[in-house]
Design a protein around this motif. Sequence first.
Motif, PDB file in Angstrom:
ATOM      1  N   LEU A  71      -4.185  -3.096 -12.182  1.00 37.75           N
ATOM      2  CA  LEU A  71      -5.029  -2.432 -11.190  1.00 37.75           C
ATOM      3  C   LEU A  71      -5.733  -1.231 -11.808  1.00 37.75           C
ATOM      4  O   LEU A  71      -6.915  -0.977 -11.544  1.00 37.75           O
ATOM      5  N   LEU A 126      -5.683  -2.776  -2.236  1.00 35.82           N
ATOM      6  CA  LEU A 126      -5.039  -3.801  -3.062  1.00 35.82           C
ATOM      7  C   LEU A 126      -3.522  -3.605  -3.077  1.00 35.82           C
ATOM      8  O   LEU A 126      -2.771  -4.557  -3.277  1.00 35.82           O
ATOM      9  N   GLY A 127      -3.085  -2.385  -2.847  1.00 32.09           N
ATOM     10  CA  GLY A 127      -1.646  -2.142  -2.782  1.00 32.09           C
ATOM     11  C   GLY A 127      -1.045  -2.645  -1.482  1.00 32.09           C
ATOM     12  O   GLY A 127       0.030  -3.235  -1.471  1.00 32.09           O
ATOM     13  N   SER A 128      -1.739  -2.415  -0.372  1.00 32.34           N
ATOM     14  CA  SER A 128      -1.247  -2.870   0.929  1.00 32.34           C
ATOM     15  C   SER A 128      -2.416  -3.329   1.778  1.00 32.34           C
ATOM     16  O   SER A 128      -3.373  -2.583   1.966  1.00 32.34           O
ATOM     17  N   TRP A 150       2.375  -4.659   4.764  1.00 33.20           N
ATOM     18  CA  TRP A 150       2.522  -3.624   3.752  1.00 33.20           C
ATOM     19  C   TRP A 150       2.416  -4.218   2.351  1.00 33.20           C
ATOM     20  O   TRP A 150       2.330  -3.488   1.368  1.00 33.20           O
ATOM     21  N   ALA A 151       2.442  -5.532   2.256  1.00 34.33           N
ATOM     22  CA  ALA A 151       2.359  -6.179   0.948  1.00 34.33           C
ATOM     23  C   ALA A 151       0.907  -6.208   0.480  1.00 34.33           C
ATOM     24  O   ALA A 151      -0.025  -6.009   1.262  1.00 34.33           O
ATOM     25  N   SER A 152       0.707  -6.497  -0.793  1.00 36.24           N
ATOM     26  CA  SER A 152      -0.637  -6.650  -1.327  1.00 36.24           C
ATOM     27  C   SER A 152      -1.300  -7.860  -0.669  1.00 36.24           C
ATOM     28  O   SER A 152      -0.613  -8.802  -0.283  1.00 36.24           O
ATOM     29  N   PRO A 153      -2.627  -7.841  -0.546  1.00 39.95           N
ATOM     30  CA  PRO A 153      -3.303  -8.988   0.089  1.00 39.95           C
ATOM     31  C   PRO A 153      -3.038 -10.279  -0.689  1.00 39.95           C
ATOM     32  O   PRO A 153      -3.029 -10.285  -1.917  1.00 39.95           O
ATOM     33  N   SER A 179      -0.974 -14.291  -5.648  1.00 38.22           N
ATOM     34  CA  SER A 179      -1.680 -13.050  -5.955  1.00 38.22           C
ATOM     35  C   SER A 179      -0.677 -11.995  -6.415  1.00 38.22           C
ATOM     36  O   SER A 179       0.481 -12.025  -6.012  1.00 38.22           O
ATOM     37  N   PRO A 180      -1.111 -11.080  -7.263  1.00 36.70           N
ATOM     38  CA  PRO A 180      -0.175 -10.077  -7.779  1.00 36.70           C
ATOM     39  C   PRO A 180       0.343  -9.167  -6.671  1.00 36.70           C
ATOM     40  O   PRO A 180      -0.344  -8.892  -5.693  1.00 36.70           O
ATOM     41  N   ASN A 181       1.562  -8.703  -6.876  1.00 35.30           N
ATOM     42  CA  ASN A 181       2.148  -7.698  -6.000  1.00 35.30           C
ATOM     43  C   ASN A 181       1.963  -6.352  -6.671  1.00 35.30           C
ATOM     44  O   ASN A 181       2.621  -6.052  -7.670  1.00 35.30           O
ATOM     45  N   PHE A 182       1.072  -5.552  -6.112  1.00 31.46           N
ATOM     46  CA  PHE A 182       0.729  -4.297  -6.773  1.00 31.46           C
ATOM     47  C   PHE A 182       1.758  -3.196  -6.570  1.00 31.46           C
ATOM     48  O   PHE A 182       1.493  -2.029  -6.828  1.00 31.46           O
ATOM     49  N   HIS A 183       2.942  -3.577  -6.097  1.00 28.56           N
ATOM     50  CA  HIS A 183       4.048  -2.624  -6.043  1.00 28.56           C
ATOM     51  C   HIS A 183       4.892  -2.713  -7.323  1.00 28.56           C
ATOM     52  O   HIS A 183       5.783  -1.904  -7.533  1.00 28.56           O
ATOM     53  N   VAL A 200       8.180  -1.944   2.437  1.00 32.08           N
ATOM     54  CA  VAL A 200       7.145  -2.439   1.530  1.00 32.08           C
ATOM     55  C   VAL A 200       7.463  -3.856   1.076  1.00 32.08           C
ATOM     56  O   VAL A 200       6.568  -4.673   0.874  1.00 32.08           O
TER      57      VAL A 200
END
Lengths: 485, 469
Positions: free
Chosen positions: A256, B284-286, B237-240, A244-248, B231
């Motif tokens: 997104l 979605l971010g965390s 803290w990571a995205s799902p 899954s993508p890392n949205f960071h 992060v």
Amino acid sequence: MPSVEDLFFITTLLLLTLSAWAARLLWDTSTGWHIRNGERILHTLTIPRTDPFSYTMAGQPWYAWEWLWDAINGALHQHFGLSGVVGLTAMLIALTFALLYRTAADRSGDVVVSATLTLLALVASSIHFLARPHVVSWLLALVVIRELDSLERGSRRALWTIPLTFALWANLHGGFVFGLALIGVYAVAAALEREQLMARRLAGLFAMGAAATVLNPYGLKLHWHIVRYLASGQQMNQIDEFLSPNFHDLQPRLFLLLVLTTTATLFAARQVRWKTLLLAVLAIVSGLMAARNIPFASILLVYASAPLVADLLRHGRFQQLAAAGERMHFVDGGFRGHLLPRIIVIALFGTLFTGLQLPGAGWTASRVPEKGAQYVVNSLGARDHVFAPDYWGGYLTYSFASQGFRVAQDDRSDLYGDQRFRQYLDVMNAAQDWRRVIGDWQIRTALVPTDSSLSSVLAAAPDWKQVYSDSIATVFVRTQTAGGR
Amino acid sequence: MTRKHLFALVVFVGLFATAVRPALDPDLGWHLRTGESIAQTHAVPHQDSFSSTKAGAPWIAHEWLSEVIMYELTRVGGTAALVLFFALLVAAAFGIVYTRCESRPYAAGVLVLWAAVVTIPAWGARPQMFTMLLASAFLWLLDRYKSTDNPHWLWLLPVLMAPWVNLHGGFAIGIALILLYASGDWLGGNRKRIVPLLMSAAACGLVIPLNPNGFRLYTYPFQTVNSSSIVGYIQEWASPDFHRQIYRLFLLFVVVGIVVLARSRQRLTAVEAIPLLATLAAALGSARHIPFFVFIAVPILSRRIPEVASSEIRGPVRSSAHAAIAVLALFAAGLHATKVVRDELRAELKEFPVAATEFLRQHSLPGPVYNNYDWGGYLVAHAPEYRVFVDGRSDLYGDALLTEAVRAYEARPGWNSILERHSVRTVLVGADVPLATVLRESNDWRNVFEDPQTAVFTRVDEDPALERK
């Protein structure tokens, strides 16, 4: 005057060929084994049925399902080197996003909205800008969408273009599965909208498209192979691009933004057709399941959202902006012919005919073990039983297959299967069982990233000796069998 | 009791029962030790006393009030009291969500249960549960204000913020929720509602320094979210990861939500849309932000599901045959959800290094000790005579040390220098991690304990009589 579509094509093409992006297209070294496979196909005029590149899977069945892409790139490489491969990939990507802009603009009637969304999709998709056959799937997915739309407008052209597209697609890349999913979505949407005749036509097209995909060297076995591969939990849960993508990170964040924009417009639109909704859902699910699907998903989201965004602007607070966008679209419609893109493509490929190479169209030094690999092959004379990370496998095949070098593992994960992949990870991650795998695979030499766990383990192991090291790779050779530790 | 009341009771008893889970949070140990210290000294610590790497360094014990509560619960009622208390917090948080719903009890009950299940990875005997409850309470008050236009509801927000600031660092979410509602009102043209909202946000902001760390808590939340190591290294803290079953249920929730809201004739208002989309982006971010998204989404969906269901699923579904299919489908979905919850629990049963810790203490192995990040809390509680290398207080350790800890764990080149720089004399890590593998090969370290889960090593020049167990 170039149209906006032309500008998208030209800018993208020039960026991907003349800037540092040219090298980025080659960041995935699997391009290497694609090229060598293509050259073998051209030389032998046969499509491989067994693996020729590894010693661990020598003689085992191999589904070279992207054989047509490999053959085309093999031919380009023979004449133009890596510049030819980069040039083709850049052109396909440029064509895809130019066509995406055109599709969005035709649907929305607004230059500003279409250009903004297409630009978002372009940058988001750059996460997977690599000289690999998946770029063809993006373009063909867009072609299928446009053909299905033409069918909805009454044209019968899709009755032959769709099967032809899928026949080609099944020999270029496994992404044809997404193409079939698109037709499925259109058919379900038509049924939900109670357009029974259209639903039946689309169901028929689905069947024709699916039947056309059997026209590949492996027949129906290819489909079963793809299903088993995608159902492989071990690999789908470990290989970076399937995660899954890392949205960071930047590109997923832009994806997104596209998701949120599409979602917001779906909520705000006066009426949402099932087709738009289901395409958006397909895009969101596929994009969230795997980062490698972000480009495909972004294309669908732009397609779905462009007309909705334009409509909202027209009826909301930004009517002046909407009016400007519509006027620009009207003017832009007058610029046809695509003369400038044609000139640029001819000029670009023309320079390749003179023997000039695209600047940067080569392997990035910090990403390939050039000197370490040369040491292994030339100084040590090793041709197999060398352990190296799978992401270097393509480079090793590209550089040394002609000298008889065979890898232990590369990134053809469908070939190696779950069990071997687990064993590979045990070694790469310096797990407890690393010695057993090294023994089973009869590894005598290790070419490993200098900054890695395995490098530290081998440096400490009494039966391994470091013989070469640079900032990228370190080479170890086995000196004796370890006893009693 | 009517059938509807019974259904609602079953939902919440089931929710409470699901929330009663073993106390396995990796940070529980140092939370309890901190609470014990505060209870005994009547002072909140401002310096670290649990680690060898940051001994004496300034530490913002921002969850001090939670830690005191957790310690007292454990002292009075053991781990059972702790578990039951936090299960109650979870049930209460979702109970408040339920009261904000229309279509009670059936549609709302199913939605609340579904939403609760997708937030399970965040559950545990941990201070974050206070943030869940208080965020839910904040939303209840904001909704009351929205529906009545009576600003008196907003004055309870700073009242709740005062304890929140002392319970958990997630207090900033409360202010963020107020601002999101204000943004929605601004975009939606409800300008007269904005000023009271902004004033209540300001009041909440003024309350923040009412904690033992004073004004430092103004910047604390931003330090956390801007920390690359927090992060990058900490899973929640990571995205799902949508390859995990539990997060696929979340994805399904999002998809169903999008379909319902897109097909509903009731268009989303700005004050609904802004918080919904903002919390979706945050979720979605965390993964740890998923609860806030579902707290906002569930009431919005509950208002629309009956209308969409009746307009999209027409007459035939009311026949008994189709009703039977619907019941079967719900039953199958419920069974699947139960399996997912059970599997999630199994996955969370991270075995702590019980035997290895006993060995460490029995043989008085020399410190300082290098340990897995996830085991730091356990060691703080169960081997108090030792100082840990690292634990879950990532804000204390900072990016540089966390990066070092990871490099050592992964046995990257330079791992030896890291251990030497921190004078590590004993290593207690997972048996299958790279550091354990390299130490087995190293001539400078000796494997003195091993079980399927853990390996312990000491330097070779330590007590030669120490034989491997």
